[in-house]
Design a protein around this motif. Structure first.
Motif, short mmCIF file in Angstrom:
data_model
loop_
_atom_site.label_atom_id
_atom_site.label_comp_id
_atom_site.label_asym_id
_atom_site.label_seq_id
_atom_site.Cartn_x
_atom_site.Cartn_y
_atom_site.Cartn_z
N PRO A 25 -5.94 4.54 -2.25
CA PRO A 25 -4.38 4.36 -2.14
C PRO A 25 -3.99 4.74 -3.59
O PRO A 25 -4.79 4.82 -4.67
CB PRO A 25 -4.34 2.91 -2.16
CG PRO A 25 -5.45 2.31 -2.77
CD PRO A 25 -6.64 3.26 -2.36
N LYS B 56 0.61 5.57 -0.23
CA LYS B 56 -0.21 6.85 -0.39
C LYS B 56 0.52 7.91 -0.19
O LYS B 56 1.35 8.05 0.97
CB LYS B 56 -1.52 6.70 0.69
CG LYS B 56 -2.24 7.92 0.47
CD LYS B 56 -3.08 8.11 -0.62
CE LYS B 56 -4.11 9.23 -0.68
NZ LYS B 56 -4.76 9.49 -1.94
N LEU C 279 0.86 -1.08 -0.01
CA LEU C 279 -0.10 -0.09 0.07
C LEU C 279 0.92 1.36 0.21
O LEU C 279 1.78 1.38 0.82
CB LEU C 279 -0.91 0.15 1.19
CG LEU C 279 -2.33 0.63 1.12
CD1 LEU C 279 -3.11 0.09 0.01
CD2 LEU C 279 -3.00 0.64 2.44
#
Length: 320
Positions: A56, A12, A10
Motif C-alpha cells: 500500500p 493505493k 488503505l
C-alpha cells in the motif's frame, strides 16, 4: 471477537488512478466478508495488498494480527488465494497440479498424494484426476483452482471474483464449497460483482465504489438503507407498464420505475401495497404476476452509487 482481517485507511495509486482511497475493512474470524463493487472499484487491489502481492501507499492492513508488509512471509504461510483467473499448469493433470503445490509447500511425496486425493474427492474432481487441466470445463477449472488454494488448509482465504463467467450450476457448487470451508473455521474475503453471491454467502458486506467504502453492514442492514418493501407487478400486456407506474405514483406518491418488464414500486408497508393493488384492479389492468419483496442488493447498490454494479468502466490496476 477477534478480527482475522483489519484494514485502516488503505491507499493505493497507479499513476493518476487512485485505486484505493482510504479503505477500512474488518472481518471477524470464521466469517465471510463480501467486498462488493463494479470493475475498477478497487476490489482486486485490496486483495493483492492483503495477500502480500502489492504494497500500500498508506494505511495499514493486518491478517490474523500480522502486518501484511512487515510480516509478509508469515502471512503467506497462513492464507490462500484464488484470483480471477485459474493459476494452473494446463499441461499437468488435476492430480499433478495438486501434488506439485503440496510438494512446493514442503509435503513429502506420500503426504502430497494423500492430500491431492482428499481434495479431488472433496471438490468432485476424482473423475477428472488424470485429465490435463487445460481440458477442464470452466467450472471444473475453478474448483481445481480453489482446491489448489486450500492445499495448505489456510486460516484466511481470499477469493477474487471466483465465479466470474461460470454458469449458475457451477456457481452454486462453488458456493457450497465456500460454506463448507467457513463451517470448518476458515475466514473468507470474497470480492464479487454478483449481488446474489454476496447475499448468499456474506455475513457482512462492504460496498466499494471508486476506491472508497460507501456502505458496510450485514446484507439485511444494507437492504434497510433503501427502506421499506418493494411491490413488483408484471402486466399481461407490456404496454400497460407506464400506466402501472402512474397508478402507483398517484396512489401513494411512490417513485415507481420499470425494470425488466415489471413495475417496481417502493412501499413503506404492506398497507401501501394493498392500496396500489386496489387502484390497479379498479383501473382494470390485468396482471400476469405480482409480489411483495425486500429490496435487493442490486437496488441498494443503485441507491448508493447511482449506477448498477456492472456499469462502472473505470480502470483499476494499470500496473501491478
Amino acid at each position: 471477537m477477534r478480527h482475522a482481517i483489519e484494514v485502516r485507511g488503505l491507499v493505493k495509486a497507479f499513476g493518476d488512478v487512485r485505486a484505493l482511497d482510504g479503505v477500512d475493512l474488518t472481518a471477524p474470524a470464521g466469517s465471510v466478508l463480501g467486498v462488493l463493487g463494479p470493475n475498477g472499484a478497487g476490489k482486486t487491489t485490496a486483495v493483492r495488498i492483503l495477500s502480500t502481492l502489492t504494497h500500500p501507499d498508506a494505511g495499514t492492513a493486518r491478517v490474523l494480527g500480522l502486518d501484511v508488509v512487515a510480516k509478509a512471509d508469515e502471512v503467506r504461510d497462513r492464507i490462500g488465494l484464488t484470483g480471477q483467473y485459474a493459476g494452473l499448469d494446463e499441461n499437468l493433470t488435476g492430480e499433478q497440479n495438486l501434488v506439485l503445490i503440496a510438494r512446493l509447500l514442503g509435503a513429502s511425496r506420500p503426504q502430497a498424494k494423500a492430500r491431492a486425493a482428499e481434495l479431488l474427492e472433496r471438490f468432485d474432481l476424482v473423475h477428472a484426476a488424470s485429465r490435463p487441466a487445460g481440458k477442464y470445463s470452466g467450472g471444473m477449472r475453478r474448483r481445481l483452482d480453489l482446491a489448489a488454494s486450500v492445499v495448505r488448509r489456510p486460516e484466511v482465504l481470499f477469493l477474487d471474483e471466483p465465479t466470474t463467467g461460470l454458469d449458475p450450476k457451477s456457481r452454486g457448487g462453488l458456493w457450497d464449497v465456500v460454506r463448507d470451508l467457513v463451517a470448518e473455521g476458515t475466514t473468507v474475503l470474497l470480492t464479487t460483482q454478483y449481488l446474489e453471491e454476496a447475499d448468499q454467502l456474506a455475513d457482512s458486506i462492504a460496498v466499494i465504489d471508486a476506491g472508497r467504502v460507501i456502505a458496510s453492514g450485514a446484507p439485511a442492514e444494507l437492504k434497510r438503507m433503501v427502506g421499506g418493501l418493494v411491490l413488483r407487478m408484471r402486466p399481461v400486456r407490456p404496454e400497460a407498464l407506464p400506466q402501472l407506474v402512474v397508478l402507483a405514483d398517484g396512489t401513494i406518491g411512490a417513485a415507481a420505475k420499470i425494470e425488466e418488464g415489471e413495475a417496481v414500486v417502493p412501499v413503506a408497508h404492506a398497507g401501501e401495497a394493498t392500496a396500489v393493488m386496489s387502484r390497479v384492479t379498479q383501473a382494470g389492468v390485468d396482471l400476469a404476476s405480482f409480489g411483495l419483496d425486500e429490496p435487493t442488493l442490486d437496488e441498494v447498490f443503485l441507491t448508493l452509487t447511482g449506477h448498477r454494479a456492472e456499469s462502472n468502466d473505470e480502470k483499476e490496476e494499470v500496473a501491478a
